[in-house]
Design a protein around this motif. Sequence first.
Motif, PDB file in Angstrom:
ATOM      1  N   SER A 349      -2.211 -32.587 -36.208  1.00  0.00           N
ATOM      2  CA  SER A 349      -1.888 -32.702 -37.629  1.00  0.00           C
ATOM      3  C   SER A 349      -0.498 -32.158 -37.943  1.00  0.00           C
ATOM      4  CB  SER A 349      -2.949 -32.001 -38.474  1.00  0.00           C
ATOM      5  OG  SER A 349      -2.918 -30.616 -38.212  1.00  0.00           O
ATOM      6  N   ARG A 350       0.054 -31.333 -37.048  1.00  0.00           N
ATOM      7  CA  ARG A 350       1.300 -30.647 -37.412  1.00  0.00           C
ATOM      8  C   ARG A 350       2.530 -31.055 -36.618  1.00  0.00           C
ATOM      9  NH1 ARG A 350       0.032 -25.411 -39.119  1.00  0.00           N
ATOM     10  NH2 ARG A 350       2.206 -24.906 -38.718  1.00  0.00           N
ATOM     11  N   SER A 351       2.340 -31.743 -35.465  1.00  0.00           N
ATOM     12  CA  SER A 351       3.512 -32.106 -34.674  1.00  0.00           C
ATOM     13  C   SER A 351       4.114 -33.399 -35.213  1.00  0.00           C
ATOM     14  CB  SER A 351       3.131 -32.310 -33.210  1.00  0.00           C
ATOM     15  OG  SER A 351       2.544 -31.149 -32.701  1.00  0.00           O
ATOM     16  N   MET A 352       5.320 -33.714 -34.754  1.00  0.00           N
ATOM     17  CA  MET A 352       5.966 -34.970 -35.139  1.00  0.00           C
ATOM     18  C   MET A 352       5.137 -36.132 -34.582  1.00  0.00           C
ATOM     19  SD  MET A 352       8.568 -34.078 -36.847  1.00  0.00           S
ATOM     20  CE  MET A 352       9.634 -35.523 -36.899  1.00  0.00           C
ATOM     21  N   PRO A 353       4.920 -37.191 -35.407  1.00  0.00           N
ATOM     22  CA  PRO A 353       4.060 -38.296 -34.962  1.00  0.00           C
ATOM     23  C   PRO A 353       4.489 -38.886 -33.616  1.00  0.00           C
ATOM     24  CG  PRO A 353       4.643 -38.563 -37.267  1.00  0.00           C
ATOM     25  CD  PRO A 353       5.411 -37.377 -36.779  1.00  0.00           C
ATOM     26  N   LEU A 354       5.775 -39.035 -33.389  1.00  0.00           N
ATOM     27  CA  LEU A 354       6.227 -39.637 -32.132  1.00  0.00           C
ATOM     28  C   LEU A 354       5.855 -38.757 -30.943  1.00  0.00           C
ATOM     29  CD1 LEU A 354       7.675 -42.151 -31.104  1.00  0.00           C
ATOM     30  CD2 LEU A 354       9.843 -40.896 -31.270  1.00  0.00           C
ATOM     31  N   ALA A 355       5.827 -37.432 -31.163  1.00  0.00           N
ATOM     32  CA  ALA A 355       5.518 -36.512 -30.065  1.00  0.00           C
ATOM     33  C   ALA A 355       4.035 -36.550 -29.699  1.00  0.00           C
ATOM     34  CB  ALA A 355       5.916 -35.088 -30.446  1.00  0.00           C
ATOM     35  N   THR A 356       3.172 -36.922 -30.664  1.00  0.00           N
ATOM     36  CA  THR A 356       1.724 -36.887 -30.377  1.00  0.00           C
ATOM     37  C   THR A 356       1.142 -38.276 -30.129  1.00  0.00           C
ATOM     38  OG1 THR A 356       1.320 -36.909 -32.758  1.00  0.00           O
ATOM     39  CG2 THR A 356       1.249 -34.771 -31.648  1.00  0.00           C
ATOM     40  N   GLU A 357       1.977 -39.313 -30.278  1.00  0.00           N
ATOM     41  CA  GLU A 357       1.479 -40.688 -30.163  1.00  0.00           C
ATOM     42  C   GLU A 357       0.753 -40.903 -28.829  1.00  0.00           C
ATOM     43  OE1 GLU A 357       4.482 -43.554 -31.187  1.00  0.00           O
ATOM     44  OE2 GLU A 357       3.218 -45.200 -30.452  1.00  0.00           O
ATOM     45  N   HIS A 358       1.343 -40.412 -27.746  1.00  0.00           N
ATOM     46  CA  HIS A 358       0.715 -40.614 -26.433  1.00  0.00           C
ATOM     47  C   HIS A 358       0.372 -39.278 -25.787  1.00  0.00           C
ATOM     48  CE1 HIS A 358       1.611 -44.854 -26.680  1.00  0.00           C
ATOM     49  NE2 HIS A 358       2.858 -44.556 -26.979  1.00  0.00           N
ATOM     50  N   LEU A 359       0.127 -38.253 -26.606  1.00  0.00           N
ATOM     51  CA  LEU A 359      -0.146 -36.917 -26.061  1.00  0.00           C
ATOM     52  C   LEU A 359      -1.644 -36.708 -25.814  1.00  0.00           C
ATOM     53  CD1 LEU A 359       0.638 -33.930 -25.441  1.00  0.00           C
ATOM     54  CD2 LEU A 359       0.407 -33.490 -27.904  1.00  0.00           C
ATOM     55  N   SER A 360      -2.003 -36.319 -24.578  1.00  0.00           N
ATOM     56  CA  SER A 360      -3.395 -35.953 -24.293  1.00  0.00           C
ATOM     57  C   SER A 360      -3.505 -34.442 -24.212  1.00  0.00           C
ATOM     58  CB  SER A 360      -3.851 -36.502 -22.943  1.00  0.00           C
ATOM     59  OG  SER A 360      -3.528 -37.839 -22.814  1.00  0.00           O
ATOM     60  N   ILE A 361      -4.523 -33.893 -24.865  1.00  0.00           N
ATOM     61  CA  ILE A 361      -4.823 -32.457 -24.743  1.00  0.00           C
ATOM     62  C   ILE A 361      -6.207 -32.373 -24.117  1.00  0.00           C
ATOM     63  CG2 ILE A 361      -5.098 -30.277 -25.966  1.00  0.00           C
ATOM     64  CD1 ILE A 361      -3.294 -31.424 -28.180  1.00  0.00           C
ATOM     65  N   VAL A 362      -6.258 -31.842 -22.905  1.00  0.00           N
ATOM     66  CA  VAL A 362      -7.485 -31.945 -22.113  1.00  0.00           C
ATOM     67  C   VAL A 362      -7.831 -30.611 -21.455  1.00  0.00           C
ATOM     68  CG1 VAL A 362      -7.134 -34.391 -21.586  1.00  0.00           C
ATOM     69  CG2 VAL A 362      -6.160 -32.641 -20.090  1.00  0.00           C
ATOM     70  N   GLN A 363      -9.064 -30.525 -20.980  1.00  0.00           N
ATOM     71  CA  GLN A 363      -9.482 -29.357 -20.219  1.00  0.00           C
ATOM     72  C   GLN A 363      -8.980 -29.499 -18.776  1.00  0.00           C
ATOM     73  OE1 GLN A 363     -13.641 -28.652 -20.654  1.00  0.00           O
ATOM     74  NE2 GLN A 363     -13.583 -26.700 -19.588  1.00  0.00           N
ATOM     75  N   SER A 364      -8.569 -28.373 -18.181  1.00  0.00           N
ATOM     76  CA  SER A 364      -8.128 -28.375 -16.781  1.00  0.00           C
ATOM     77  C   SER A 364      -9.212 -28.968 -15.894  1.00  0.00           C
ATOM     78  CB  SER A 364      -7.846 -26.927 -16.356  1.00  0.00           C
ATOM     79  OG  SER A 364      -7.937 -26.804 -14.959  1.00  0.00           O
ATOM     80  N   ARG A 365      -8.803 -29.793 -14.934  1.00  0.00           N
ATOM     81  CA  ARG A 365      -9.781 -30.428 -14.033  1.00  0.00           C
ATOM     82  C   ARG A 365      -9.905 -29.699 -12.706  1.00  0.00           C
ATOM     83  NH1 ARG A 365      -8.174 -36.771 -14.940  1.00  0.00           N
ATOM     84  NH2 ARG A 365      -8.764 -36.859 -17.135  1.00  0.00           N
ATOM     85  N   SER A 366      -8.881 -28.892 -12.383  1.00  0.00           N
ATOM     86  CA  SER A 366      -8.929 -28.232 -11.067  1.00  0.00           C
ATOM     87  C   SER A 366      -9.657 -26.893 -11.148  1.00  0.00           C
ATOM     88  CB  SER A 366      -7.514 -28.040 -10.528  1.00  0.00           C
ATOM     89  OG  SER A 366      -6.716 -27.353 -11.459  1.00  0.00           O
ATOM     90  N   GLY A 367      -9.901 -26.404 -12.380  1.00  0.00           N
ATOM     91  CA  GLY A 367     -10.670 -25.183 -12.576  1.00  0.00           C
ATOM     92  C   GLY A 367     -10.131 -24.007 -11.789  1.00  0.00           C
ATOM     93  N   GLU A 368     -11.023 -23.291 -11.094  1.00  0.00           N
ATOM     94  CA  GLU A 368     -10.628 -22.074 -10.367  1.00  0.00           C
ATOM     95  C   GLU A 368      -9.698 -22.358  -9.194  1.00  0.00           C
ATOM     96  OE1 GLU A 368     -13.994 -19.875  -9.117  1.00  0.00           O
ATOM     97  OE2 GLU A 368     -14.126 -18.787 -11.020  1.00  0.00           O
ATOM     98  N   LYS A 369      -9.663 -23.619  -8.744  1.00  0.00           N
ATOM     99  CA  LYS A 369      -8.844 -23.944  -7.580  1.00  0.00           C
ATOM    100  C   LYS A 369      -7.365 -24.098  -7.933  1.00  0.00           C
ATOM    101  CE  LYS A 369     -11.257 -27.555  -6.884  1.00  0.00           C
ATOM    102  NZ  LYS A 369     -11.756 -28.864  -6.490  1.00  0.00           N
TER     103      LYS A 369
END
Length: 396
Positions: A349-369
């Motif tokens: 909601s707060r970043s510039m639209p162009l910066a978030t258009e293709h931005l993924s915010i995800v949980q780490s997949r490698s975990g403890e490794k």
Amino acid sequence: MSDTTRSSALGSTGASELFQLLRDGRPRTRAELAAMTGLARSTVGLRLDALVELGLVGPFADAVSTGGRPPSRVALVPSARVVLGADFGAGHLNLVLTDLVGETLIGRRSLLDIADGPERVLATMVAEADALLAELGRTRRDLIGVGIGLPGPVQFSTGRPVNPPIMPGWDGFDVPGWVRGHLDVPVLVDNDVNIMALGERSFAWPGVDHFLFVKVATGIGSGIISGGRLQRGAQGIAGDIGHVQVPRGAGIACHCGNVGCLEAVASGPAIAAALRREGHDVAGGAEVIDLVRAGDIDAIQAVRQAGRDIGEVLTACVNMINPSTIAIGGSMAQAGEHLIAGVREVVYSRSMPLATEHLSIVQSRSGEKAAVIGASMLAIHHALSPAAIDELAAAV
Ligand SMILES: [Zn+2]
């Protein structure tokens, strides 16, 4: 062959230039390598000989026969040498031996106290490394590099910790020098968040060149990969987002001596303290995760709010460095979607639209490794770099 003869025969980056082409693991003919480099086939042959002599490159067995004699191909030999990756936490050591493409061959986790000081702790690492080498049937001579992640600030160029808060006795200690005295190979040392960024990217996002890894645990920090390279900044502090002020931190003291830091309101211990004020019996981050998993509404709301606080700081990061993926890791990421949802709520909601258009915010997949994979990647990148390969070729 003497060093001078070798270097005049190979040219300064001769063998390494060919080697960098073969690092992707694809087998190639001498004619293909000559075409790719613009070198004469005889020169390619001479430079390959040096790499074959080192054992780093070998003939590739062709399965397909075209009737006549197939052109012989050469390829990287991943098992030629091994790399040691070490991830130190406040109370643990994760060790792995990997091959030259980062595949884990063997690993071990042990408990220790980082506050025992560098000599005792590093001696444990060396002893464990010897045990793992023996178990694999290899020796110290097979080792080509060591990568180490430490839970505190490190000056990367020297590998020395700088005022690490939870590591008494380590300030300014020459970690690479000490380790080289036992395992005589290049030793690279970095802080744990940077190596987690390297590990997570190599494990789950190899094609992503603009990547931010955020660790949320007892502390909060980030590792920045921009233009495909880890960015450490002038003093190695780049990405230290835990001590940026956030609005909700007003009046709350942080252990760094400042007031209102992100870490003082959104780290595992900070969330636990907030829940204690509401009457919950929680000692730290691990109990917060337990409450979230049990569906406790106060804990879920507290974690989500921490996510929003982290999102405040990440909004500035997104506008500044424009990553395409942000991975949230560290122990508090086990709270799952609740933490990430808070981050997304604010960043989108707060970043510039162009910066978030293709931005993924995800949980780490490698975990403890993540950390131990990253530590070995750090060593592999260095050990297989043009300069390091030239040095090895010159010493043949
Ligand atoms: Zn602070």
